[in-house]
Design an enzyme around this catalytic site. Structure first.
Site, short mmCIF file in Angstrom:
data_model
loop_
_atom_site.label_atom_id
_atom_site.label_comp_id
_atom_site.label_asym_id
_atom_site.label_seq_id
_atom_site.Cartn_x
_atom_site.Cartn_y
_atom_site.Cartn_z
N TYR A 150 0.86 -1.35 0.02
CA TYR A 150 0.03 0.02 0.04
C TYR A 150 0.81 1.37 0.07
CZ TYR A 150 -3.61 3.53 1.51
OH TYR A 150 -4.42 4.65 1.54
N LYS A 154 1.80 4.31 -2.95
CA LYS A 154 1.57 5.90 -2.63
C LYS A 154 3.01 6.22 -2.82
CE LYS A 154 -2.87 5.58 -1.68
NZ LYS A 154 -3.81 6.20 -2.31
N1 LIG Z 1 -9.27 6.92 4.54
C1 LIG Z 1 -7.95 6.97 5.19
O1 LIG Z 1 -7.46 6.80 6.17
C2 LIG Z 1 -6.70 7.37 3.91
C3 LIG Z 1 -5.48 8.03 4.35
C4 LIG Z 1 -4.73 8.29 3.47
C5 LIG Z 1 -4.94 7.90 2.07
N2 LIG Z 1 -6.17 7.53 1.76
C6 LIG Z 1 -6.56 7.42 0.53
O2 LIG Z 1 -7.71 8.33 0.15
C7 LIG Z 1 -8.17 7.54 -1.06
C8 LIG Z 1 -9.72 7.40 -0.61
O3 LIG Z 1 -9.76 6.60 0.63
P1 LIG Z 1 -11.09 6.31 1.45
O4 LIG Z 1 -10.92 5.99 2.72
O5 LIG Z 1 -12.24 7.31 0.93
O6 LIG Z 1 -11.42 5.20 0.57
P2 LIG Z 1 -12.85 4.10 -0.08
O7 LIG Z 1 -12.63 2.81 -0.14
O8 LIG Z 1 -13.90 4.82 1.16
O9 LIG Z 1 -12.87 4.93 -1.51
C9 LIG Z 1 -12.41 4.26 -2.45
C10 LIG Z 1 -13.20 4.44 -3.72
O10 LIG Z 1 -12.38 4.12 -4.91
C11 LIG Z 1 -13.10 3.03 -5.66
N3 LIG Z 1 -12.14 2.33 -6.44
C12 LIG Z 1 -11.60 1.05 -6.02
N4 LIG Z 1 -11.15 0.61 -7.17
C13 LIG Z 1 -11.34 1.41 -8.17
C14 LIG Z 1 -11.14 1.06 -9.63
N5 LIG Z 1 -10.34 0.29 -10.15
N6 LIG Z 1 -11.54 2.13 -10.35
C15 LIG Z 1 -12.33 3.12 -10.03
N7 LIG Z 1 -12.69 3.14 -8.56
C16 LIG Z 1 -12.10 2.34 -7.76
C17 LIG Z 1 -14.21 2.50 -4.71
O11 LIG Z 1 -15.21 1.81 -4.95
C18 LIG Z 1 -14.23 3.41 -3.56
O12 LIG Z 1 -15.53 4.34 -4.05
C19 LIG Z 1 -7.74 6.23 -1.49
O13 LIG Z 1 -6.76 6.60 -2.52
C20 LIG Z 1 -6.93 6.07 0.02
O14 LIG Z 1 -5.75 5.31 -0.28
C21 LIG Z 1 -7.12 7.16 2.70
#
Ligand SMILES: NC(=O)c1ccc[n+]([C@@H]2O[C@H](COP(=O)([O-])OP(=O)(O)OC[C@H]3O[C@@H](n4cnc5c(N)ncnc54)[C@H](O)[C@@H]3O)[C@@H](O)[C@H]2O)c1
Length: 244
Positions: A150, A154
């Site tokens: 992961y 990133k």
């Molecule tokens: N939540 C956290 O703590 C956190 C921290 C750092 C970074 N992030 C990053 O922020 C972003 C969103 O996180 P989140 O917590 O809202 O996650 P989430 O899982 O709620 O949202 C991810 C979205 O991406 C979509 N997705 C997955 N594979 C896909 C594909 N192949 N094509 C198109 N869409 C696709 C999913 O359907 C979902 O709607 C991600 O990139 C995650 O890595 C999250």
């Protein structure tokens, strides 16, 4: 006059979580928003609520990305802004780099790292045609902390951000990234459970982030206020990480 009146914004992974917050905020600021996600039911709902367009999109597929661009251009006439937020996150498997199933690893990287490049390659000609644009990639503080594939994906997103800033800067297209710290989404609960709450004890600000905490940085980076800002990775993480 709103900040993004007349602009067309594509937000990947906007069916839920942080991407949904970005889509809602961009629409509230006047943008026409394309919700690009593999998740159809939730994506349709968000698009309907923000008066935008849902296009079922797999960010790892060139064909799917091209079809999304075609749909966006036919609905709104072009693309100005792209937020590469989609990732496999809530459902991701836990394994070591040295033992993760190779097919799984390749699928994971094709979405979490290459997805931002696939979408950028599909969208940048439209931005170029409109005289420029802005891209925000969703990184994570995981890029700087040990967190297996992961974090590796990133770290790749960060490097992509810097490389693409150079390749696209001459066309007036800026490329930046946001690196959120642990953020309170359904995906985080699924993935980390109570561990995320433990993590906040070591952070400068003793709480998890909320999707809305990311919105200010995202809108700023997409806006003309950031007109001379590109290739940067902004940590929005409650002081989880400090870099000097
Ligand atoms: N939540 C956290 O703590 C956190 C921290 C750092 C970074 N992030 C990053 O922020 C972003 C969103 O996180 P989140 O917590 O809202 O996650 P989430 O899982 O709620 O949202 C991810 C979205 O991406 C979509 N997705 C997955 N594979 C896909 C594909 N192949 N094509 C198109 N869409 C696709 C999913 O359907 C979902 O709607 C991600 O990139 C995650 O890595 C999250």
């Amino acid at each position: 006059m709103k900040r993004f009146d007349g602009k067309v914004a594509v937000v990947t992974g906007a069916a839920q979580g942080i991407g949904e917050a970005y889509a809602r905020a961009l629409a509230a600021e006047g943008a026409s928003v394309v919700v690009a996600d593999v998740s159809a039911e939730a994506g349709e709902q968000v698009a309907a609520e923000v008066g935008g367009l849902f296009v079922r999109t797999d960010v790892s597929s060139h064909e799917s990305a091209a079809a999304m661009v075609e749909a966006a251009v036919s609905a709104y006439g072009g693309i100005d802004l792209l937020v590469n937020n989609a990732a496999i996150y809530g459902d991701m498997e836990f394994d070591l780099l040295v033992s993760v199933d190779w097919d799984y690893y390749r699928r994971f990287m094709s979405v979490n790292m290459d997805g931002a490049l696939v979408m950028t390659r599909a969208c940048y000609p439209e931005m170029h045609q409109r005289g420029g644009g802005a891209i925000v990639n969703q990184s994570s503080t995981a890029a700087w902390l040990y967190s297996g594939f992961y974090g590796l994906a990133k770290a790749g997103v960060n490097a992509l951000t810097q490389q693409l800033a150079h390749e696209l800067g001459g066309m007036g297209i800026r490329v930046n990234a946001i690196a959120p710290g642990p953020t309170d989404t359904a995906a985080t609960h699924k993935q980390a459970g109570d561990a995320a709450r433990e993590l906040v004890k070591g952070m400068a600000l003793k709480r998890m982030g909320r999707p809305d905490d990311m919105v200010g940085a995202c809108l700023f980076l997409l806006s003309d206020e950031a007109a001379w800002l590109t290739g940067q990775i902004i940590a929005v993480d409650g002081g989880q990480t400090f870099r000097s």
